[in-house]
Design an enzyme around this catalytic site. Structure first.
Site, PDB file in Angstrom:
ATOM      1  N   SER B 327      -3.506 -57.069  16.722  1.00 63.87           N
ATOM      2  CA  SER B 327      -2.733 -57.652  17.829  1.00 63.87           C
ATOM      3  C   SER B 327      -1.488 -58.393  17.364  1.00 63.87           C
ATOM      4  O   SER B 327      -0.624 -58.709  18.181  1.00 63.87           O
ATOM      5  CB  SER B 327      -3.624 -58.599  18.626  1.00 63.87           C
ATOM      6  OG  SER B 327      -4.721 -57.879  19.124  1.00 63.87           O
ATOM      7  N   HIS B 370      -8.563 -58.339  32.286  1.00 69.76           N
ATOM      8  CA  HIS B 370      -7.790 -59.570  32.443  1.00 69.76           C
ATOM      9  C   HIS B 370      -7.169 -59.706  33.829  1.00 69.76           C
ATOM     10  O   HIS B 370      -6.475 -60.669  34.102  1.00 69.76           O
ATOM     11  CB  HIS B 370      -6.676 -59.638  31.413  1.00 69.76           C
ATOM     12  CG  HIS B 370      -7.176 -59.858  30.019  1.00 69.76           C
ATOM     13  ND1 HIS B 370      -7.388 -58.821  29.121  1.00 69.76           N
ATOM     14  CD2 HIS B 370      -7.519 -60.983  29.355  1.00 69.76           C
ATOM     15  CE1 HIS B 370      -7.821 -59.297  27.981  1.00 69.76           C
ATOM     16  NE2 HIS B 370      -7.915 -60.618  28.077  1.00 69.76           N
ATOM     17  N   CYS B 383      -4.140 -59.218  25.740  1.00 66.59           N
ATOM     18  CA  CYS B 383      -4.633 -58.111  26.551  1.00 66.59           C
ATOM     19  C   CYS B 383      -4.177 -56.780  25.950  1.00 66.59           C
ATOM     20  O   CYS B 383      -3.011 -56.547  25.712  1.00 66.59           O
ATOM     21  CB  CYS B 383      -4.099 -58.226  27.976  1.00 66.59           C
ATOM     22  SG  CYS B 383      -4.517 -56.790  28.980  1.00 66.59           S
TER      23      CYS B 383
END
Lengths: 381, 649
Positions: B327, B370, B383
């Site tokens: 991420s 989410h 997300c």
């Protein structure tokens, strides 16, 4: 000498000339050159490519030059001698302007891929011109002052050019080689005596004036003289070369340390070990036996050249052969005397042994002249 | 011209007479030469032979002092120490074995070493001195020196040997030196004669290897007179060599020391960069090793321990380790989409917990989804679906182009060993590397830093520094050479609009500081040092459909080497960024739990210039931080060699 000579009635022609050459001379020259290859192989640490191989190629080329020159009749060489001298002189002047610098002196000319040393060429053309001069000059005029002045000028002109390079060794060689021909031609002994006396007086004056107000040389020049007289006085400076050369030479003993076993040259104590100082390696590795044998080979070469000189009735051929023999003699005598500490160090190589292209080629071509004199000598009918 | 017969007769007679005189003179000269030869070679030969053997001049090389390496404050990191050693020269001893046996009565040499030494001596040229023993104590050394006369060919001498006073701290950055090997020599065309000195030290890795040419210096020469035993009688002349250049690094020795210790027992790496000038302030790879072991000749046991450790201590993970950035790569995707005008920061994407792309289901890490996600929230809560969606709009080419502009997939120009380029994949790259077509799913994976994307901790730190400063920051490892400051490479031409960067920074700020941020537990409390960052957790295994159906196995139930990598990139302070940091903890499970606290602590140490005050930590973390800090064995600034005390030795 040869059995052929008894039947000899006419000057040989064509390929038959080869039978009438001074063959012992050819064999001796080859023998000396082979000793040279051996030493060059040794000082390169057992490497053929470094020096020995190029030297062999030049020797082969030089031999071709010798045979070519030998086959051309004497009259041709007499007719071109003046031309050859002036060409060499022009080249020497050219060196002053366009020459390459090497080893602290300006000696080489680069023409295309060729790299020539005109001073080497001059050693022979000078002898040729002097021989031709005395061939032309009636015998009774030989010792008259004007007719002595002309050859002196012929000798001194290139000498000064060479000194300017500066190359003391070659200058000395030119003067001695020229004087040798003049002496053989019969110039009065008085001239030689006077010059010798003047040189002695000059040396005496120089040494005596040292330390006085009117001292004739610079201090550093005196220092060099000191070094020659006693190399031990400065073992790491100027005397280093001479000391190391003598140690190498002396330590050879009777039979030497053996081929490739010399310690001094191997450890790089010796300067110029493949050129001017190569004799020390030979003397170290082959001892007195080797060094004396080389001297005898040289003596043989001189002997056969002198035989040719005296055997011919042709004045030019005779004087030329004398000149070549003399020049060759000075080459090895000065070199050996120098490395053995009998003379100051001047840059003169050991002929046919030291590494160097021009000198080898010119010397062999010069012996070609001697061969030509031998082949084309006038014969009784 | 014809001459009269009488004239010719006269001339020939004269020439013959003169010729005989000349011949005689020549014979005389040759007799003189022969006599001289005889005198020198026969009568005085013994004397000359004595001179030749007893009084030779030898040339000895003087190895130059290797250049020193300092940290940015001038603290010594690599120096030279005196090394007392003994050499044997075969040429100078009659019987090598007897000499060695004699020597072994004075200093301890094992049987195995003695055999090696004999082998070595026989293999080398007789003139080469072979080191028999080194690192002798003064006692041993003087014992050999005193017994010199009975040990022909044995020479006690003093050399210089590399010493790394900071032990493990700089093992990867600086690397180490070792004796020149035959393999080293075989790679060189015309080796420096210095390298032929037995056991001469050559840089083997890191700065020592990369800067070998300048660190080595130039050899000097001594001309010495030696006697027949090879013993030096006197020195005749000395030409000093040139010592190697001194190198000053940009690294701060205290921060480096702290960072390495903070990585604890993990297999991890961290890089700290000053965003204003690109200076690499810390570059730590854990676990580390003691480079001095290699200088002294590492034992087989030690070496095996280093190579067989599954945490790979010898590898420099900061530049050699490549990891899927996970991420932490989402900033790249976000910036690429913003720049292409295909998304606005406010626009929302619906995250139901997965998305179908090309017939395959791509999952968000949060199964429940989410809900509506804008850019800030997408970073804050990391997300995945948001980025799957963005990637389909932007395409891989623009994403990878952005990655390279931020430094990922570009080889950093650093004098370190085996610096890796990383991978910012493109369609052509996959075709060339694997011979397969690019798939739409590959783009989706790349969007969250999985799949083909690979980056080293150095890449990630550069990326963080560029996002923080908005400038094209190039890392700099060498601050000065011989006192001459090296150029800084920080330029304004990053070419990303400030508003886009601001949107991303806003998201990164939320990650750490907002209530639902993934790294909230690792925030910095002090207002003036607030940190922004991004967590990353990258899978090292595939999760099968079946496993997903059963429920994904938790990391703590997996063996260590199957667990996820934990990553974190950050910068601080937020409003005026000064330091960027990246942390990768191999198989550390989660970026927020394993990597973020380390990044926070390292940044705090850099900001505070030492251990920070307690109120810098969030109240919940204070007790743990205090306990941790107390347990560390940090370098005492009083104990290091101070800049003013340094010498060139």
């Amino acid at each position: 000498m040869s059995y052929l000579e008894s039947n000899l009635k006419t000057v040989p022609t064509g390929w038959r000339k080869i039978l009438y050459m001074n063959w012992p001379l050819v064999i001796l020259l080859t023998a000396v050159a082979c000793a040279g290859f051996l030493m060059l192989y040794s000082v390169a640490g057992g490497n053929l490519k470094t020096w020995a191989e190029p030297q062999m190629k030049r020797f082969a080329l030089g031999m071709v030059a010798m045979f070519t020159v030998a086959f051309v009749p004497m009259w041709f060489w007499r007719n071109v001698s003046a031309l050859a001298y002036f060409v060499a002189l022009l080249l020497l002047i050219a060196v002053e302007f366009f020459g390459a610098i090497g080893m602290g002196a300006q000696r080489w000319l680069e023409i295309g891929p060729l790299r020539i040393q005109p001073s080497e060429l001059m050693k022979i053309t000078l002898v040729m011109l002097l021989a031709a001069y005395y061939d032309w000059l009636p015998v009774e005029k030989v010792s008259r002052p004007l007719w002595v002045f002309i050859p002196a000028a012929i000798i001194l002109a290139p000498t000064f050019l060479v000194l300017a390079q500066p190359d003391l060794g070659t200058a000395v060689m030119l003067v001695l080689g020229g004087a040798f021909v003049m002496f053989a031609a019969g110039v009065s002994l008085w001239y030689f005596g006077t010059v010798l006396a003047l040189v002695v007086a000059l040396v005496f004056g120089v040494m005596e004036s040292r330390g006085t107000e009117y001292q004739l040389l610079h201090d550093y020049q005196y220092k060099r003289i000191d070094t020659f007289l006693d190399p031990g006085s400065d073992p790491l400076g100027a005397g280093y070369n001479i000391m190391q050369a003598q140690i190498a030479l002396g330590s050879g003993g009777w039979s030497g340390r053996g081929f490739m076993q010399g310690t001094q040259s191997r450890l790089n104590f010796l300067p110029e070990k493949h050129t001017d100082f190569i004799f020390t390696t030979l003397a170290e590795e082959f001892g007195f036996v080797g060094a004396f044998s080389l001297l005898m080979l040289y003596a043989g070469i001189i002997g056969f050249a002198l035989y040719t000189a005296m055997a011919t009735k042709d004045r030019f051929a005779s004087l030329l052969s004398f000149g070549v023999a003399g020049t060759f003699f000075f080459f090895f005598a000065i070199n050996m005397a120098m490395v053995m500490g009998l003379m100051p160090v001047v840059g003169v190589p050991l002929p046919l042994v030291s590494y160097g292209g021009t000198a080898m080629m010119i010397l062999l071509a010069a012996f070609g002249l001697v061969q030509s004199a031998h082949i084309h000598r006038p014969r009784q009918r | 011209m014809r001459r009269s017969p009488k004239d010719t007769e006269e001339s020939t007679r004269r020439i013959t007479r003169r010729g005989l005189m000349l011949g005689g003179a020549q014979v005389a000269v040759m007799a003189v030469l022969a006599a001289r030869m005889r005198k020198m070679q026969l009568e005085d030969a013994d004397q000359y032979r004595l001179l030749a053997e007893g009084n030779s001049v030898k040339i000895r090389l003087i190895p130059p002092a290797r250049g020193l390496i300092f940290d940015r404050n001038g603290v010594l990191l690599a120096g030279n120490e005196q090394n007392y050693r003994v050499t044997i020269t075969r040429e100078d001893t009659d019987d090598v074995e007897a000499t060695l046996a004699e020597l072994r009565r004075l200093i301890p040499i094992t049987d195995a070493d003695a055999a090696d030494i004999l082998h070595d001596i026989r293999r080398r040229p007789p003139t080469t001195p072979v080191t028999v023993a080194d690192r002798l104590t003064w006692d041993e050394f003087s014992r050999v020196a005193v017994n010199g006369p009975s040990l022909p060919g044995v020479n006690p001498d003093v050399g210089l040997s590399r010493l790394y006073p900071r032990d493990d701290d700089f093992a990867h950055v600086i690397g180490y030196v070792g004796p020149v090997s035959d393999f080293d020599l075989s790679k060189m065309e015309d080796p420096d004669p210095l390298l032929l000195i037995p056991k001469f030290q050559l840089g083997k890795s890191g700065i020592e290897a990369k800067e070998e040419a300048v660190l080595r210096g130039e050899a000097g020469q001594r001309r010495v007179e030696v006697n027949s035993a090879g013993r030096e009688m006197r020195e005749l002349s000395r030409e000093p060599g040139k010592p190697g250049e001194n190198i000053q690094l940009t690294i701060d020795y205290r921060l480096q020391n702290y960072a390495l210790q903070r990585l604890e027992e993990e297999s991890a790496a961290t890089v700290v960069i000053d965003v204003t000038n690109g200076d690499v302030l810390a570059c730590a790879s854990a676990p580390s090793f003691d480079p001095n072991l290699f200088v002294r000749g590492i034992s087989v046991a030690d070496y095996r321990r280093l190579t067989q450790d599954d945490h790979r201590p010898l590898a420099d993970k900061t530049v050699q380790g490549l990891y899927p950035p996970g991420s932490t790569y989402k900033m790249v995707t976000a910036l690429a989409a913003l720049e292409a005008g295909l998304v606005t920061p406010e626009e929302t994407v619906w995250c139901p917990g997965y998305v179908e792309i090309a017939g395959r289901r791509f999952h968000c890490w949060k199964r429940a989804g989410h809900g509506h996600v804008n850019m800030t929230k997408s970073l804050e809560q990391s997300c995945d679906v948001y980025y799957y969606e963005l990637s389909q709009r932007v395409g891989i080419d623009k994403m990878s182009d952005m990655a390279r502009r931020l430094g990922v997939g570009v080889k950093p120009d650093l004098p370190m060993s085996a610096v890796k380029e990383g991978v910012a994949p493109t369609k052509e790259w996959k075709q060339e590397r694997y011979g397969k077509d690019w798939l739409i799913g590959d783009t989706a994976n790349a969007a969250i830093g999985q799949g083909y994307v690979l980056a080293s901790p150095m890449h990630l730190a550069i990326m963080a520094a560029r996002i923080a400063s908005g400038k094209k920051v190039e890392p700099r490892l060498i601050r000065a050479r011989d006192g001459v400051e090296q150029p800084v490479h920080v330029s304004d031409d990053l070419g990303i609009e400030k508003s886009y960067l601001d949107s991303v920074r806003k998201g990164m700020t939320a990650v750490v500081n907002s209530a639902r941020g993934t790294a909230r537990g690792s925030r910095i409390e002090m207002k003036e040092w607030l940190m922004a960052g991004k967590t990353g957790t990258s899978q090292v295994r595939n999760i099968t459909k079946a496993e997903r159906a059963r429920g994904v196995i938790r990391n703590d139930q997996l063996p260590w080497n199957r667990r996820d990598h934990a990553l974190f990139v950050a910068f601080a302070p937020i409003d005026n960024p000064r330091y960027a940091v990246s942390v990768v903890v191999e198989h550390g499970s989660g970026g927020s739990t394993a990597a973020a606290p380390i990044a926070r602590d390292v940044l705090l140490f850099a900001l505070a210039g030492g251990l920070p005050p307690d109120d810098a930590y969030p109240s919940s973390a204070r007790a743990k931080a205090k306990e941790l800090n107390d347990s560390l064995d940090l370098v005492d600034p009083e104990s290091v060699q101070k800049p003013q005390a340094r010498s060139r030795a």
